[in-house]
Write a protein that holds these residues in place. Structure first.
Motif, PDB file in Angstrom:
ATOM      1  N   ARG A 162      23.074  19.092  13.518  1.00 48.11           N
ATOM      2  CA  ARG A 162      23.613  18.051  14.403  1.00 48.11           C
ATOM      3  C   ARG A 162      22.498  17.154  14.935  1.00 48.11           C
ATOM      4  N   VAL A 163      21.353  17.743  15.261  1.00 51.92           N
ATOM      5  CA  VAL A 163      20.232  16.947  15.779  1.00 51.92           C
ATOM      6  C   VAL A 163      19.707  15.993  14.706  1.00 51.92           C
ATOM      7  N   ARG A 164      19.595  16.479  13.467  1.00 54.15           N
ATOM      8  CA  ARG A 164      19.136  15.594  12.380  1.00 54.15           C
ATOM      9  C   ARG A 164      20.112  14.441  12.177  1.00 54.15           C
ATOM     10  N   ALA A 165      21.393  14.728  12.246  1.00 54.89           N
ATOM     11  CA  ALA A 165      22.390  13.658  12.091  1.00 54.89           C
ATOM     12  C   ALA A 165      22.226  12.604  13.184  1.00 54.89           C
ATOM     13  N   LEU A 166      21.981  13.033  14.416  1.00 56.97           N
ATOM     14  CA  LEU A 166      21.797  12.087  15.518  1.00 56.97           C
ATOM     15  C   LEU A 166      20.549  11.225  15.323  1.00 56.97           C
ATOM     16  N   SER A 167      19.504  11.794  14.700  1.00 55.87           N
ATOM     17  CA  SER A 167      18.268  11.032  14.501  1.00 55.87           C
ATOM     18  C   SER A 167      18.469   9.867  13.539  1.00 55.87           C
ATOM     19  N   TRP A 168      19.457   9.955  12.655  1.00 57.71           N
ATOM     20  CA  TRP A 168      19.785   8.854  11.749  1.00 57.71           C
ATOM     21  C   TRP A 168      20.830   7.913  12.340  1.00 57.71           C
ATOM     22  N   HIS A 169      21.874   8.489  12.872  1.00 57.89           N
ATOM     23  CA  HIS A 169      23.018   7.678  13.280  1.00 57.89           C
ATOM     24  C   HIS A 169      22.754   6.899  14.561  1.00 57.89           C
ATOM     25  N   GLY A 170      21.896   7.414  15.451  1.00 54.51           N
ATOM     26  CA  GLY A 170      21.586   6.697  16.684  1.00 54.51           C
ATOM     27  C   GLY A 170      20.954   5.334  16.440  1.00 54.51           C
ATOM     28  N   PRO A 171      19.842   5.250  15.677  1.00 53.18           N
ATOM     29  CA  PRO A 171      19.260   3.939  15.387  1.00 53.18           C
ATOM     30  C   PRO A 171      20.212   3.012  14.622  1.00 53.18           C
ATOM     31  N   LEU A 172      21.031   3.570  13.724  1.00 43.93           N
ATOM     32  CA  LEU A 172      21.996   2.735  13.000  1.00 43.93           C
ATOM     33  C   LEU A 172      23.066   2.181  13.945  1.00 43.93           C
ATOM     34  N   LEU A 173      23.426   2.947  14.971  1.00 40.11           N
ATOM     35  CA  LEU A 173      24.347   2.434  15.988  1.00 40.11           C
ATOM     36  C   LEU A 173      23.738   1.230  16.698  1.00 40.11           C
ATOM     37  N   ALA A 174      22.446   1.308  17.019  1.00 34.62           N
ATOM     38  CA  ALA A 174      21.775   0.197  17.687  1.00 34.62           C
ATOM     39  C   ALA A 174      21.770  -1.055  16.806  1.00 34.62           C
ATOM     40  N   ARG A 185      21.878 -12.989  24.271  1.00 37.36           N
ATOM     41  CA  ARG A 185      21.547 -12.446  22.949  1.00 37.36           C
ATOM     42  C   ARG A 185      20.190 -11.737  22.980  1.00 37.36           C
ATOM     43  N   ALA A 186      19.205 -12.332  23.636  1.00 37.91           N
ATOM     44  CA  ALA A 186      17.879 -11.698  23.752  1.00 37.91           C
ATOM     45  C   ALA A 186      17.971 -10.385  24.531  1.00 37.91           C
ATOM     46  N   PHE A 187      18.818 -10.368  25.546  1.00 43.74           N
ATOM     47  CA  PHE A 187      19.035  -9.153  26.317  1.00 43.74           C
ATOM     48  C   PHE A 187      19.598  -8.040  25.432  1.00 43.74           C
ATOM     49  N   CYS A 188      20.541  -8.382  24.568  1.00 43.75           N
ATOM     50  CA  CYS A 188      21.140  -7.388  23.664  1.00 43.75           C
ATOM     51  C   CYS A 188      20.126  -6.859  22.658  1.00 43.75           C
ATOM     52  N   VAL A 189      19.227  -7.719  22.185  1.00 38.35           N
ATOM     53  CA  VAL A 189      18.171  -7.270  21.275  1.00 38.35           C
ATOM     54  C   VAL A 189      17.273  -6.247  21.977  1.00 38.35           C
ATOM     55  N   THR A 190      16.943  -6.511  23.234  1.00 42.07           N
ATOM     56  CA  THR A 190      16.119  -5.577  24.012  1.00 42.07           C
ATOM     57  C   THR A 190      16.816  -4.232  24.171  1.00 42.07           C
ATOM     58  N   LEU A 191      18.111  -4.270  24.495  1.00 41.92           N
ATOM     59  CA  LEU A 191      18.873  -3.033  24.652  1.00 41.92           C
ATOM     60  C   LEU A 191      18.888  -2.226  23.357  1.00 41.92           C
ATOM     61  N   ALA A 192      19.148  -2.908  22.245  1.00 39.99           N
ATOM     62  CA  ALA A 192      19.247  -2.217  20.955  1.00 39.99           C
ATOM     63  C   ALA A 192      17.910  -1.590  20.566  1.00 39.99           C
ATOM     64  N   THR A 193      16.815  -2.298  20.810  1.00 42.40           N
ATOM     65  CA  THR A 193      15.490  -1.762  20.480  1.00 42.40           C
ATOM     66  C   THR A 193      15.189  -0.505  21.293  1.00 42.40           C
ATOM     67  N   GLY A 194      15.447  -0.573  22.595  1.00 39.58           N
ATOM     68  CA  GLY A 194      15.214   0.593  23.446  1.00 39.58           C
ATOM     69  C   GLY A 194      16.080   1.780  23.058  1.00 39.58           C
ATOM     70  N   SER A 195      17.335   1.500  22.711  1.00 35.02           N
ATOM     71  CA  SER A 195      18.252   2.572  22.330  1.00 35.02           C
ATOM     72  C   SER A 195      17.812   3.242  21.029  1.00 35.02           C
ATOM     73  N   GLY A 196      17.483   2.442  20.022  1.00 39.72           N
ATOM     74  CA  GLY A 196      17.080   3.003  18.734  1.00 39.72           C
ATOM     75  C   GLY A 196      15.839   3.864  18.840  1.00 39.72           C
ATOM     76  N   LEU A 197      14.830   3.375  19.566  1.00 36.64           N
ATOM     77  CA  LEU A 197      13.605   4.154  19.740  1.00 36.64           C
ATOM     78  C   LEU A 197      13.870   5.411  20.566  1.00 36.64           C
ATOM     79  N   GLY A 198      14.751   5.302  21.543  1.00 37.63           N
ATOM     80  CA  GLY A 198      15.086   6.461  22.369  1.00 37.63           C
ATOM     81  C   GLY A 198      15.746   7.567  21.566  1.00 37.63           C
ATOM     82  N   PHE A 199      16.676   7.196  20.685  1.00 45.48           N
ATOM     83  CA  PHE A 199      17.315   8.196  19.839  1.00 45.48           C
ATOM     84  C   PHE A 199      16.290   8.909  18.959  1.00 45.48           C
ATOM     85  N   LEU A 200      15.376   8.141  18.386  1.00 39.25           N
ATOM     86  CA  LEU A 200      14.352   8.750  17.527  1.00 39.25           C
ATOM     87  C   LEU A 200      13.500   9.742  18.306  1.00 39.25           C
TER      88      LEU A 200
END
Length: 517
Positions: A98-110, A193-208
């Motif tokens: 489950r943890v490995r799956a989250l490491s892939w799917h989290g950044p793809l969600l972002a 739009r710039a705000f959303c890019v910032t959110l997505a970047t932080g989320s993807g790195l956080g999941f990793l």
């Protein structure tokens, strides 16, 4: 030296904190998505009504089917695994998968979140593709994250503690709503739009980072006899629970569905949860509309931003209070109390009318707060259903993700019905069309829903009144339906204690313990 200390500090974080942080990286994206995706395509990209309804209809089907599909693909190996050379899958292997799956799917969600805020295709096509992509990855993240709640802990106390950490981090993630409201501008979309890019970047790195940390902690627990980094009660320490013993054969999806059809508490729960999902998304989709038409003439922009932010943060903070109540009184009693509170507040607001502005502000915020707070608590009920399913069907390993997926199969349509039914009811009562079709549109053009007649000019001022009745009658109806279905649910009190005791015996308590947090 500094990096070494940081790494040591991160590895020393309690498991519940690392698990809860995953909720932060989801919520910073999902709250913004819920609040603005309809308005973005309707008001900014000018999607036409037919394309919007077709997109929502396809999304309804995909949104419902992908949960059980992904849940089955995830848990099929756990239900059907056969021992090789006397060894099968272990409880630790389930957690690692489950943890490995989250490491892939989290950044793809972002990444899929970013696709909403830049026009790259015709509005109707982009709406359809973005919804399906985003919901697919969100489903994968939610399924594995929720399944870990059932896999990491068994006792109600430990699960409540994990949920407590999730609520704390989700509250922090909801702070993104304050900034989003200040930056939201339909005429100039660049700042948002710039705000959303910032959110997505932080989320993807956080999941990793969080999944890497969880994986290392599980692997360290496997190597170290003391298991001090992870475990409690021998969670993943000592002997591992083997899945797929000789007496357990392959379970087909058809067999699993037949078992669920006989699971009485599951059926009553999903009936109640369908209404809850509808109400949660109705509040999210129409909150800005209610602010605009009921309060905009009486409150400032900053007050509106505060109200909006509170409505997203407060449910998680409320849960910090509700969860201790759940430990004392049980989830069933707390949820029933919240349904009664929703009904009482809605009736009070209906009697008071739309001109009591202080009460109206309180109701608009509290309606969303208590509704969302209930949604957060229901995850604990599903983990109890996972336990009951394991006991009733004598499974060797809980089908956590699959059961969460089957709950979503029945309840996710509420997410799609919320904007569709809400926009139609508003148009039916007031004649106000959110899509604002140009006057040149042929009167006889095909519509996916019967078009109500436009009101006479003298009726135009009833838009505010129509919004008010929509605001109060929806929660009254939902509360009455939920009180009935919840009264039929029996997995609480003595029966719940019996199920917990039997699962403890079946599983040998081979779950990750979090009492050291």
């Amino acid at each position: 030296m500094g990096l070494g200390r940081l790494q040591t500090w991160l590895l020393g974080l309690p498991t519940a904190v690392v698990y809860g942080s995953l909720a932060l990286f989801t919520s910073i994206l999902h709250n913004v998505f819920l609040l603005y995706y309809v308005d973005t395509f309707v008001s900014v990209y000018k999607i036409n009504k037919t394309a919007f309804w077709v997109g929502e209809t396809v999304f309804l089907l995909w949104n419902s089917l992908n949960d059980p599909l992904f849940g089955w693909l995830s848990d099929r190996q756990f239900l059907s695994s056969q021992p090789r050379s006397g060894a099968g899958l272990s409880s630790r292997a389930v957690v690692l998968a489950r943890v490995r799956a989250l490491s892939w799917h989290g950044p793809l969600l972002a990444l899929s979140f970013l696709a909403f805020w830049v026009p790259w295709a015709p509005a109707g096509l982009q709406f359809l593709l973005c919804l399906c992509l985003y919901d697919g990855f969100l489903t994968l993240v939610d399924l594995h994250h929720h399944a870990l709640l059932a896999d990491l802990a068994l006792s109600a106390h430990d699960r409540t503690h994990l949920n407590f950490c999730c609520s704390l981090f989700s509250a922090a993630g909801s702070l993104s709503v304050f900034a989003s409201y200040a930056l939201w501008n339909k005429e100039d979309f660049s700042s948002f739009r710039a705000f959303c890019v910032t959110l997505a970047t932080g989320s993807g790195l956080g999941f990793l980072g969080a999944t890497q940390l969880l994986r290392r902690r599980v692997e360290v627990a496997r190597r170290e006899p003391g298991c001090s980094a992870l475990a409690v009660d021998g969670g993943l320490c000592g002997e591992e629970l083997l899945v797929g013993s000789e007496e357990v054969g392959s379970v087909t999806l058809g067999q699993f569905l037949r078992q669920l059809a006989r699971h009485r508490n599951f059926l009553w729960f999903v009936g109640m949860d369908l209404v809850q999902v509808f109400h949660c998304h109705f509040n999210s989709n129409f909150f800005p509309l209610f602010l605009e038409h009921l309060l905009s003439d009486h409150i400032s922009l900053s007050t509106g931003s505060i109200l909006l932010g509170i409505s997203y943060v407060a449910p998680h903070l409320n849960n910090l209070y509700f969860l201790p109540l759940c430990r004392r009184w049980g989830v069933y009693a707390v949820v029933r109390g919240l349904f009664l509170l929703k009904l009482g507040l809605s009736l009070l607001m209906l009697l008071a009318g739309p001109d009591h502005l202080g009460l109206l502000c309180l109701f608009i915020a509290s309606n969303r707060v208590f509704t969302e707070g209930t949604c957060k608590l229901l995850t604990l009920v599903v983990t109890d259903l996972v336990d009951e399913d394991l006991v009733l069907n004598h499974r060797k390993q809980a089908a956590s993700a699959l059961l969460f997926g089957m709950v979503a199969l029945v309840t996710k349509p509420g997410q799609t019905f919320a904007p569709l039914l809400g926009t139609w009811l508003l148009c039916f009562y007031t004649g106000h069309d959110l899509f604002q079709q140009p006057p040149m549109t042929p009167v006889g053009s095909a519509q996916p829903w019967p078009e109500p007649p436009a009101p006479a000019p003298a009726q135009a001022p009833t838009l505010r009144q129509g919004c008010f009745y929509l605001l109060v009658l929806v929660p009254i109806t939902c509360a009455l339906l939920q009180l009935f279905t919840w009264s039929q649910f029996t997995l609480h009190g003595r029966r719940l204690h019996m199920v917990k005791a039997q699962r403890q015996n079946l599983s040998g308590a081979q779950t990750l313990d979090i009492k050291t947090v």
